[in-house]
Design a protein around this motif. Sequence first.
Motif, PDB file in Angstrom:
ATOM      1  N   ALA A  26      54.104  46.870 -14.379  1.00 33.10           N
ATOM      2  CA  ALA A  26      53.742  46.511 -13.011  1.00 33.10           C
ATOM      3  C   ALA A  26      54.083  47.640 -12.040  1.00 33.10           C
ATOM      4  N   ILE A  27      55.227  48.271 -12.252  1.00 31.76           N
ATOM      5  CA  ILE A  27      55.641  49.397 -11.391  1.00 31.76           C
ATOM      6  C   ILE A  27      54.652  50.552 -11.528  1.00 31.76           C
ATOM      7  N   ASN A  28      54.246  50.855 -12.758  1.00 30.35           N
ATOM      8  CA  ASN A  28      53.289  51.932 -12.986  1.00 30.35           C
ATOM      9  C   ASN A  28      51.927  51.624 -12.362  1.00 30.35           C
ATOM     10  N   PHE A  29      51.530  50.366 -12.430  1.00 32.17           N
ATOM     11  CA  PHE A  29      50.253  49.935 -11.848  1.00 32.17           C
ATOM     12  C   PHE A  29      50.232  50.232 -10.346  1.00 32.17           C
ATOM     13  N   VAL A  30      51.258  49.784  -9.636  1.00 33.16           N
ATOM     14  CA  VAL A  30      51.332  50.002  -8.190  1.00 33.16           C
ATOM     15  C   VAL A  30      51.505  51.480  -7.874  1.00 33.16           C
ATOM     16  N   ARG A  31      52.333  52.161  -8.645  1.00 34.61           N
ATOM     17  CA  ARG A  31      52.548  53.601  -8.439  1.00 34.61           C
ATOM     18  C   ARG A  31      51.243  54.370  -8.522  1.00 34.61           C
ATOM     19  N   ASN A  32      50.441  54.074  -9.553  1.00 36.95           N
ATOM     20  CA  ASN A  32      49.183  54.795  -9.735  1.00 36.95           C
ATOM     21  C   ASN A  32      48.224  54.578  -8.574  1.00 36.95           C
ATOM     22  N   LEU A  33      48.148  53.354  -8.089  1.00 35.43           N
ATOM     23  CA  LEU A  33      47.242  53.074  -6.966  1.00 35.43           C
ATOM     24  C   LEU A  33      47.732  53.746  -5.689  1.00 35.43           C
ATOM     25  N   LEU A  34      49.028  53.749  -5.475  1.00 34.81           N
ATOM     26  CA  LEU A  34      49.562  54.350  -4.248  1.00 34.81           C
ATOM     27  C   LEU A  34      49.375  55.863  -4.224  1.00 34.81           C
ATOM     28  N   VAL A  35      49.649  56.535  -5.334  1.00 34.98           N
ATOM     29  CA  VAL A  35      49.507  57.994  -5.342  1.00 34.98           C
ATOM     30  C   VAL A  35      48.033  58.393  -5.283  1.00 34.98           C
ATOM     31  N   ALA A  36      47.144  57.539  -5.796  1.00 28.31           N
ATOM     32  CA  ALA A  36      45.719  57.820  -5.710  1.00 28.31           C
ATOM     33  C   ALA A  36      45.182  57.552  -4.302  1.00 28.31           C
ATOM     34  N   PHE A  37      45.827  56.642  -3.586  1.00 32.58           N
ATOM     35  CA  PHE A  37      45.427  56.282  -2.230  1.00 32.58           C
ATOM     36  C   PHE A  37      45.886  57.317  -1.202  1.00 32.58           C
ATOM     37  N   PHE A  38      47.011  57.951  -1.466  1.00 38.28           N
ATOM     38  CA  PHE A  38      47.653  58.814  -0.476  1.00 38.28           C
ATOM     39  C   PHE A  38      46.786  59.995  -0.021  1.00 38.28           C
ATOM     40  N   PRO A  39      46.077  60.715  -0.914  1.00 35.37           N
ATOM     41  CA  PRO A  39      45.244  61.831  -0.443  1.00 35.37           C
ATOM     42  C   PRO A  39      44.180  61.411   0.565  1.00 35.37           C
ATOM     43  N   ALA A  40      43.599  60.226   0.374  1.00 38.06           N
ATOM     44  CA  ALA A  40      42.578  59.744   1.309  1.00 38.06           C
ATOM     45  C   ALA A  40      43.180  59.468   2.679  1.00 38.06           C
ATOM     46  N   VAL A  41      44.423  59.004   2.708  1.00 38.21           N
ATOM     47  CA  VAL A  41      45.096  58.759   3.985  1.00 38.21           C
ATOM     48  C   VAL A  41      45.256  60.067   4.753  1.00 38.21           C
ATOM     49  N   LEU A  42      45.777  61.076   4.077  1.00 35.60           N
ATOM     50  CA  LEU A  42      46.005  62.370   4.730  1.00 35.60           C
ATOM     51  C   LEU A  42      44.705  62.978   5.241  1.00 35.60           C
ATOM     52  N   LEU A  43      43.693  63.006   4.382  1.00 31.84           N
ATOM     53  CA  LEU A  43      42.441  63.636   4.766  1.00 31.84           C
ATOM     54  C   LEU A  43      41.697  62.818   5.817  1.00 31.84           C
ATOM     55  N   GLY A  44      41.774  61.493   5.700  1.00 36.15           N
ATOM     56  CA  GLY A  44      41.112  60.635   6.670  1.00 36.15           C
ATOM     57  C   GLY A  44      41.678  60.794   8.065  1.00 36.15           C
ATOM     58  N   LEU A  45      42.998  60.892   8.169  1.00 31.29           N
ATOM     59  CA  LEU A  45      43.637  61.080   9.470  1.00 31.29           C
ATOM     60  C   LEU A  45      43.349  62.470  10.031  1.00 31.29           C
ATOM     61  N   ALA A  46      43.291  63.457   9.134  1.00 29.23           N
ATOM     62  CA  ALA A  46      43.072  64.833   9.593  1.00 29.23           C
ATOM     63  C   ALA A  46      41.630  65.091  10.007  1.00 29.23           C
ATOM     64  N   LEU A  47      40.686  64.459   9.300  1.00 28.20           N
ATOM     65  CA  LEU A  47      39.273  64.766   9.524  1.00 28.20           C
ATOM     66  C   LEU A  47      38.462  63.559   9.974  1.00 28.20           C
ATOM     67  N   GLY A  48      39.134  62.558  10.539  1.00 27.78           N
ATOM     68  CA  GLY A  48      38.455  61.324  10.916  1.00 27.78           C
ATOM     69  C   GLY A  48      37.259  61.536  11.823  1.00 27.78           C
ATOM     70  N   ASP A  49      37.404  62.359  12.852  1.00 31.33           N
ATOM     71  CA  ASP A  49      36.306  62.588  13.802  1.00 31.33           C
ATOM     72  C   ASP A  49      35.144  63.323  13.145  1.00 31.33           C
ATOM     73  N   VAL A  50      35.467  64.278  12.280  1.00 30.77           N
ATOM     74  CA  VAL A  50      34.414  65.018  11.568  1.00 30.77           C
ATOM     75  C   VAL A  50      33.620  64.085  10.663  1.00 30.77           C
ATOM     76  N   ILE A  51      34.353  63.203   9.975  1.00 30.00           N
ATOM     77  CA  ILE A  51      33.706  62.245   9.074  1.00 30.00           C
ATOM     78  C   ILE A  51      32.769  61.329   9.845  1.00 30.00           C
TER      79      ILE A  51
END
Length: 267
Positions: A79-104
């Motif tokens: 269960a820990i690995n399941f949540v860990r994998n989703l969170l680390v896969a989600f994190f890049p989209a958060v960073l890029l979305g906040l940085a390039l939101g207006d461009v997108i």
Amino acid sequence: MSETMTAIILGIVEGLTEFLPVSSTGHLILATELLGFDQADWEVFNIAIQPAAILAIVVLYWRTFWDVAKGLFGFEQGAINFVRNLLVAFFPAVLLGLALGDVIETMLGNAALVCWTLIIGGFAILAIERWANPPATGPGVAGVPLRTAVLIGIVQCLAMIPGVSRSGATILGAMAFGVDRKTAAEFSFFLAVPTLSGATVYQLYKHGAGLTADDYQLIGIGSVVGFVVALVVVKLFVEIVTRIGFAPFAWYRIVVGAAGLVWLAMR
């Protein structure tokens, strides 16, 4: 065409395409263009109905989510690995979305861009289907290595370009990194929960103050329709990709993208 009928049509498009590797955002943009809707008027609507697709995943995989929740309380490694994998896969989209939101956001009204990315993405799918050699079965989402989960998250960021397809990027990216088809599809489904939830909350935070009671009513209609359609589509999709693969969706992308370019040129 009435606004109610428009909401129903866009709800159907969202439910049909959100979890297929054909780009729901791209199809919503093309649908608004083809039917003559004002892109700006329906931009927030198209994002706000995404939670309906998320709910479909929660309903279809409720037992998985329940087992993970119980496992977390028991500190179970799976269960820990399941949540860990989703969170680390989600994190890049958060960073890029906040940085390039207006461009997108500026790209969301570009129907020609959608057509080209549909075509390019279709050929990319065919290439990965031919040269990637994922195993027939796998250990499931919890068994995906941490490094692979991070790479899947990075590939998911490509879907910020309209027409690329979030599900297509994550599924085909996972396969390219050695994940079996079924696990790749389910990883994409589960990753949609934090990704689409975050995108919806962010967009409603930015634009939600201007929504009226009628707007929320239309969002409700589109969400119900999208939820029902997504329930059916997800179950069929897993069966199709497990037995046949992704080539039919690749050729569909190429045909729709090419037809869209012809239509735009003839307007």
